[in-house]
Design an enzyme around this catalytic site. Structure first.
Site, PDB file in Angstrom:
ATOM      1  N   GLY A  23       1.704  -0.260   0.610  1.00 49.30           N
ATOM      2  CA  GLY A  23       1.345  -1.095   1.741  1.00 49.30           C
ATOM      3  C   GLY A  23      -0.087  -0.932   2.194  1.00 49.30           C
ATOM      4  CE  LYS A  54      -0.696  -4.794   5.802  1.00 50.46           C
ATOM      5  NZ  LYS A  54       0.419  -3.898   5.572  1.00 50.46           N
ATOM      6  CG  ASP A 133       1.976  -4.793   9.045  1.00 51.29           C
ATOM      7  OD1 ASP A 133       2.701  -5.653   8.512  1.00 51.29           O
ATOM      8  OD2 ASP A 133       1.231  -4.040   8.381  1.00 51.29           O
ATOM      9  CG  ASP A 134      -2.310  -4.174  10.366  1.00 51.04           C
ATOM     10  OD1 ASP A 134      -2.057  -3.572  11.423  1.00 51.04           O
ATOM     11  OD2 ASP A 134      -2.420  -3.588   9.277  1.00 51.04           O
ATOM     12  CG  ASN A 233       0.197   4.391   7.809  1.00 53.56           C
ATOM     13  OD1 ASN A 233       0.406   3.820   6.739  1.00 53.56           O
ATOM     14  ND2 ASN A 233       0.259   3.757   8.963  1.00 53.56           N
ATOM     15  CG  ASP A 238      -5.709   1.714   4.106  1.00 49.21           C
ATOM     16  OD1 ASP A 238      -5.762   2.515   5.061  1.00 49.21           O
ATOM     17  OD2 ASP A 238      -4.831   0.839   3.994  1.00 49.21           O
TER      18      ASP A 238
END
Length: 455
Positions: A23, A54, A133-134, A233, A238
């Site tokens: 992810g 992503k 998300d995001d 996470n 990243d």
């Protein structure tokens, strides 16, 4: 009003759904890496893998578009391998950037999502996820209604489906609540309207927090009125790609009945396996989990005769931190303690014994770096080459710092000037290279800064 939830919590057994979520942002894994990680999951008794890169355009930005034929073939191979490895392949889509809910556009988007998931069903996928998300859009009621409708239609078509997961837009606790601890409007609407059969994942207090206590998990679950799964996470990097996350997972809940946990890896698939193996050990037995023991065992299993050398290197690359993320054990504690003892009451503390202790530690680390550069498998060496080179720069500069300390104690002014100039240049190079490779910031690098600051 916050919903309450009765939950019996006792000794923690194995987490039922436990695995890896691809992810992260950045270069997605290649097919060979995904096949390898599925085999790794089998070997570690991880039983699930979520496909959610992503930067796969068909996962997020161009989610409505069908996968090209060649990509479908790759996905079919992954699904087949996952089945043979007894790993649940969970196919995820992240449509939130431009998803329509109402009118004709909303009907078309629901149809597009169902078509996308149906195509994956025909490839053999039985487990699905839709993530929000995001993104900027925050309509909890509409998102929940969309998820409910998609799940209902899929399950009406197929009786053999497995889990259905989601990640809300407010996916960490501090973003879910107001200053007085009440649910924000988005979280309130999402939690109230979402089908209880859809499993929600969250990341803890923040996006990348240092840990999740049992009490913190209970608070989040009470907020949602249901058990929550964890999207953890670590070792993902990243947000700080110059630093490798090579430590164990730490500070996760020990009690209760966690329905699922997924560990987000680095784009460096081979090096991710150290932390992922410790995550597997945690997920198999949260209450009995010992991070240090699991970490040492993982490195021993993965690096064989080089395990001691790899452990020394990895020890200096565990902690990741920026202004919104803080996770992982401190780097290089053995070296840090020896250098702090050396400088704690300069110059009286700089005894020959303490100078020798630091020198010996640096020599051991240098020897390990040389052996790793020569003996690591090519794939691993390629993934950590910048950091290995940087570590050798740091260790060499630390040796220069020791020489400078000795010159200062001996009152050798001419030698001090030359060594100070050399050390400043080495330190400058190290700081310059931190844009691409960093490690041991609070240990080996901190020692250089302290020595340079001495009168």
């Amino acid at each position: 009003m916050v919903m309450t939830m009765a939950t019996g919590r006792g000794q923690a057994s194995a987490i039922p759904l436990r695995g890896v979520i691809e992810g992260f942002y950045g270069t997605p894994w290649q097919e060979a890496q995904r096949l390898d990680i599925l085999d790794f999951c089998r070997s570690q008794q991880l039983n699930a893998y979520i496909y959610a890169p992503k930067d796969d355009p068909w996962h997020r930005e161009r989610w409505r578009e069908p996968y090209p034929a060649e990509k479908l073939q790759d996905l079919a191979q992954l699904v087949k391998r996952a089945k043979s490895d007894n790993v649940q392949f969970i196919f995820a889509v992240s449509p939130g950037l431009d998803l329509a809910f109402a009118g004709e556009a909303g009907r078309e988007d629901r149809a597009a999502m169902l078509e996308k998931l149906e195509r994956m069903y025909q490839l053999g996928v039985r487990d699905f996820a839709i993530f929000f998300d995001d993104i900027q859009q925050k309509d909890g009621a509409q998102q929940a209604a969309f998820l409910n409708a998609i799940r209902q239609e899929l399950y009406a078509r197929h009786q053999d489906l497995g889990v259905f997961l989601t990640v809300p837009t407010e996916y960490f606790y501090q973003d879910m609540v107001t200053a007085d601890g009440q649910r924000k409007p988005y979280t309130d609407a999402f939690a109230r309207n979402l089908d209880p059969r859809i499993l929600v994942l969250y990341t803890g207090a923040g996006v990348v927090p240092p840990g999740i206590t049992d009490e913190a998990l209970r608070q989040a679950e009470t907020l949602y009125g249901r058990p929550l799964g964890i999207w953890w996470n670590y070792p993902v990097n990243d947000y700080l790609e110059s630093k490798l996350a090579l430590g164990p997972v730490t500070d996760l809940p020990r009690e209760g009945d966690i329905p699922a946990i997924f560990f987000n890896p680095m784009k460096y698939e081979a090096l991710s396996k150290i932390a992922l193996a410790t995550g597997a050990a945690y997920a198999r037995s949260p209450q009995a989990y010992d991070p240090e023991r699991a970490w040492q065992q993982a490195i021993a299993e993965q690096y064989g005769s080089l395990h001691e050398d790899m452990a020394r290197f990895a020890d200096h690359s565990q902690h990741l931190e920026n202004d919104w993320a803080k996770i992982g054990r401190p780097d290089g504690e053995a070296l840090r303690q020896k250098t702090e003892a050396l400088l704690q009451d300069w110059p009286d503390s700089a005894t020959e014994e303490r100078l020798a202790a630091v020198s010996e530690e640096l020599q051991i680390l240098q020897a390990s770096c040389r052996r790793l550069q020569q003996g690591l498998p090519q794939e691993v060496r390629d993934e950590c080459r910048p950091q290995l080179l940087q570590f050798r720069r740091i260790l060499t500069a630390d040796e220069t710092a020791l020489s400078l300390l000795r010159a200062k104690k001996a009152g050798q002014s001419g030698e001090q000037i030359a060594l100070h100039r050399s050390l400043r240049a080495q330190y400058g190079k190290i700081k310059q290279e931190e844009t691409t490779a960093r490690l041991s910031e609070s240990s080996g690098v901190a020692f250089l800064a302290r020595v340079l600051a001495l009168p």
